[in-house]
Design an enzyme around this catalytic site. Structure first.
Site, short mmCIF file in Angstrom:
data_model
loop_
_atom_site.label_atom_id
_atom_site.label_comp_id
_atom_site.label_asym_id
_atom_site.label_seq_id
_atom_site.Cartn_x
_atom_site.Cartn_y
_atom_site.Cartn_z
N HIS A 141 39.45 -16.43 -8.08
CA HIS A 141 39.08 -15.45 -9.11
C HIS A 141 37.72 -14.72 -9.21
CE1 HIS A 141 39.15 -15.06 -14.00
NE2 HIS A 141 39.47 -13.81 -13.38
N TYR B 159 39.93 -19.40 -19.13
CA TYR B 159 40.44 -18.79 -20.26
C TYR B 159 40.74 -19.62 -21.31
CZ TYR B 159 42.00 -14.68 -17.15
OH TYR B 159 41.97 -13.81 -16.19
#
Length: 177
Positions: A107, A52
């Site tokens: 993830h 991110y």
């Protein structure tokens, strides 16, 4: 704010969490204001990921000014290989400026190959847990067809699904009515 037990862990988290994706688009100062406002409103769960952008750094800077003991910090990385995973854990600890990550997640489990890699790499996270680098192990699932498959495996303490005000499909697939 209401708080709930997170998965099979003993963690008590706010029903609404703070996601780290949006703060990639704002300055460090604005990100800190957003995080502080969320915490002032009772949010204690902060979620981010190694991918991110500068989200982990922004959260880390804000955490230095906050009561860390009252917050649950989660981050994640894709299950690629041992070296990548170990590097991501250490990198996240440094960026977040914390001694231990409360919840570390594989993830974006979205197909059988990624799920197999995550299960194969569980010993890496168990080792990091034994060393005190992480406290709990989870996974994030993308695609409603994999939610129940991952749940049935019972391999993770927590499973995060894409569910928010816009993306609602997961609620019908995995949550009790």
């Amino acid at each position: 704010m209401k708080y709930i037990r997170l998965g099979k862990s003993e963690l008590k988290v706010s029903k609404v969490g703070f996601g780290g994706i949006p703060i990639m688009r704002v300055s460090f100062e604005e990100a800190e204001k957003c995080i502080r406002t969320a915490i002032d409103l009772g949010i204690n769960y902060i979620d981010t990921a190694t991918d991110y952008g500068d989200s982990e750094e922004k959260i880390g800077k804000a955490l230095k000014k906050l009561d860390r003991d009252k917050l649950i910090v989660a981050t994640k990385s894709p299950p690629k290989d041992v070296q990548h995973l170990e590097k991501c854990i250490d990198q996240s600890l440094k960026r977040l400026q914390i001694d231990a990550i409360d919840l570390y997640q594989f993830h974006c489990i979205n197909n059988d190959d990624v799920l197999k890699r995550a299960v194969d790499l569980l010993p890496v996270l168990e080792k990091a847990k034994a060393k005190g680098k992480i406290r709990h192990i989870g996974a994030t699932v993308h695609g409603v067809e994999f939610i129940n498959k991952v749940l049935e495996m019972d391999a993770f303490e927590t499973i995060m699904i894409a569910l928010n005000f816009i993306v609602r499909e997961a609620a019908d697939a995995a949550l009790p009515n």
